[in-house]
Design an enzyme around this catalytic site. Structure first.
Site, PDB file in Angstrom:
ATOM      1  N   HIS A 107       0.843  -1.208   0.000  1.00  0.00           N
ATOM      2  CA  HIS A 107       0.000   0.000   0.000  1.00  0.00           C
ATOM      3  C   HIS A 107       0.866   1.241   0.000  1.00  0.00           C
ATOM      4  O   HIS A 107       2.015   1.217   0.432  1.00  0.00           O
ATOM      5  CB  HIS A 107      -0.939   0.017   1.206  1.00  0.00           C
ATOM      6  N   HIS A 109       0.796   5.397   1.121  1.00  0.00           N
ATOM      7  CA  HIS A 109       0.150   6.438   1.918  1.00  0.00           C
ATOM      8  C   HIS A 109       0.194   7.765   1.154  1.00  0.00           C
ATOM      9  O   HIS A 109       1.247   8.141   0.625  1.00  0.00           O
ATOM     10  CB  HIS A 109       0.909   6.676   3.224  1.00  0.00           C
TER      11      HIS A 109
END
Ligand code: AMP
Length: 145
Positions: A107, A109
């Site tokens: 992932h 941010h």
């Protein structure tokens, strides 16, 4: 968790992808899902994840999945900027627990930054109000182009 290891299908982002736990969803296409970080380091902290991936981190990911991921990150980052008008945007990605990674599904941010406003602690602050996260997600989603 080291850099090496097996993808755990029970990780929290895999559960969000399967709809097993709620998330304040911002954007989705064939390749990526974006949703609000539940323990935001700043207002509008958004996460972008690949949807069809068993990569635990950046090093695991295939070029075919990485390309749409980074394009999704740019698209969502532009929407975050348009919605919240920050002074800057921090885009980060952690690999391995030693580096600060806490969820082992790749992932990225996207963290809006304002002059004079320090970042809250990474993955250690308080949980955001779900209704406020939903409202933020809607504001950002409205700016996706
Ligand atoms: P990392 O530490 O880089 O692996 O990032 C994981 C992020 O996921 C942290 O910023 C957490 O605040 C966030 N997080 C943990 N659980 C949830 C959840 N259920 N929904 C949304 N974000 C979460």
């Amino acid at each position: 968790m080291s850099l090496d290891g097996t993808y755990d299908n029970g990780n929290i982002f895999a559960k969000i992808l399967r709809g097993k736990i709620p998330a304040a969803r911002v954007f989705e296409d064939d390749h990526v899902l974006a949703f609000m970080d539940a323990f935001p380091q700043a207002l509008g902290h958004t996460l972008v994840i690949p949807k069809h991936s068993t990569a635990r981190n950046l090093l695991d990911e295939s070029p075919e999945r990485l390309s749409p991921l980074i394009l999704g990150v740019q698209r969502v980052a532009r929407a975050v900027r348009a919605a919240l008008i920050p002074d800057g945007l921090t885009v980060t990605q952690f690999n391995g627990a030693t580096a600060g990674q806490t969820v082992f599904h790749l992932h990225v941010h996207i963290i809006p930054r304002w002059e004079g406003v320090p970042l809250a602690r990474h993955a250690g602050g308080g949980m955001a109000n779900p209704a406020e996260l939903k409202a933020l997600a809607d504001r950002i989603a409205a700016k996706i182009s």
